[in-house]
Design a protein around this motif. Structure first.
Motif, mmCIF file in Angstrom:
data_model
loop_
_atom_site.group_PDB
_atom_site.id
_atom_site.type_symbol
_atom_site.label_atom_id
_atom_site.label_comp_id
_atom_site.label_asym_id
_atom_site.label_seq_id
_atom_site.Cartn_x
_atom_site.Cartn_y
_atom_site.Cartn_z
ATOM 1 N N GLU A 38 0.813 -1.216 0.000
ATOM 2 C CA GLU A 38 0.000 0.000 0.000
ATOM 3 C C GLU A 38 0.852 1.274 0.000
ATOM 4 O O GLU A 38 0.316 2.377 0.080
ATOM 5 C CB GLU A 38 -0.985 0.040 1.183
ATOM 6 N N SER A 53 -6.935 -8.994 5.017
ATOM 7 C CA SER A 53 -6.814 -7.798 4.184
ATOM 8 C C SER A 53 -5.638 -7.826 3.220
ATOM 9 O O SER A 53 -5.712 -7.250 2.136
ATOM 10 C CB SER A 53 -6.676 -6.560 5.068
ATOM 11 N N TYR A 54 -4.540 -8.486 3.600
ATOM 12 C CA TYR A 54 -3.320 -8.347 2.806
ATOM 13 C C TYR A 54 -2.697 -9.656 2.326
ATOM 14 O O TYR A 54 -2.214 -9.723 1.204
ATOM 15 C CB TYR A 54 -2.286 -7.536 3.592
ATOM 16 N N ARG A 56 -3.928 -12.535 1.583
ATOM 17 C CA ARG A 56 -4.681 -13.322 0.596
ATOM 18 C C ARG A 56 -4.533 -12.771 -0.810
ATOM 19 O O ARG A 56 -5.159 -13.262 -1.734
ATOM 20 C CB ARG A 56 -6.147 -13.391 1.013
ATOM 21 N N LYS A 57 -3.704 -11.760 -0.977
ATOM 22 C CA LYS A 57 -3.491 -11.172 -2.301
ATOM 23 C C LYS A 57 -2.504 -11.982 -3.133
ATOM 24 O O LYS A 57 -2.249 -11.655 -4.279
ATOM 25 C CB LYS A 57 -3.017 -9.719 -2.173
#
Length: 172
Positions: A38, A53-54, A56-57
């Motif tokens: 980010e 939030s992060y 699993r990208k």
């Protein structure tokens, strides 16, 4: 300190976030914004929320999670599925981030003899009521060199346990 290609810098509070942003903006850290997930410090203290939030990208490389916090006891337990994909590095600012203001004011001796908490000393003795507010920290440390000097002095006067990281370890 060995960092991965991708870095998540997690800040416990507003003051820590502002300090990291000042150091990033002045290119004073061992990492830069382009390496950050980010491209900014994140305010996420919960491991499960961070995973959702992060993580699993689907990052192809390992991620270094650099946590800026004042508690040595706070745990960040990732699920087993992600433990091998991240390195968690805790950067401890104990006792409190207000110590940087005390050191920048050259009031460490007075603070030690007062037997007060750093936040109380800043409020009562230095008359800084909102020492952890975004505006105060940005204004007070607008000169990154003042901030860096306070961080280095903090490391010098603190009793940092062996193997623990402080803000000074993040400086170039």
């Amino acid at each position: 300190m060995e960092l991965s290609k991708y870095i998540a810098c997690l800040c416990e509070g507003t003051a820590e976030e502002v300090i990291i942003n000042i150091l990033l903006d002045n290119d004073k850290l061992i990492f830069n914004r382009s390496q950050l997930i980010e491209e900014t410090p994140l305010r996420c203290r919960n491991a499960k929320a961070f995973e959702t939030s992060y993580l699993r990208k689907g990052f192809s490389d390992k991620i270094s999670i650099v946590r800026i916090l004042d508690s040595r006891r706070e745990r960040f337990n990732l699920s087993k599925a992600y433990q091998h994909k991240v390195d968690v590095i805790n950067v401890i600012t104990a006792p409190e981030i207000e110590m940087l203001v005390i050191l920048a004011e050259n009031k460490y001796t007075e603070y030690k003899s007062s037997h007060k908490k750093p936040s109380d000393f800043c409020t009562q003795d230095l008359k800084y009521r909102y020492v952890k507010s975004r505006d105060f920290v940005q204004d007070y440390f607008q000169d990154a060199d003042t901030l860096i000097a306070a961080i280095r002095e903090y490391k010098r006067v603190s009793n940092i346990p062996h193997g623990e990281y402080s803000l000074a370890d993040l400086l170039k």
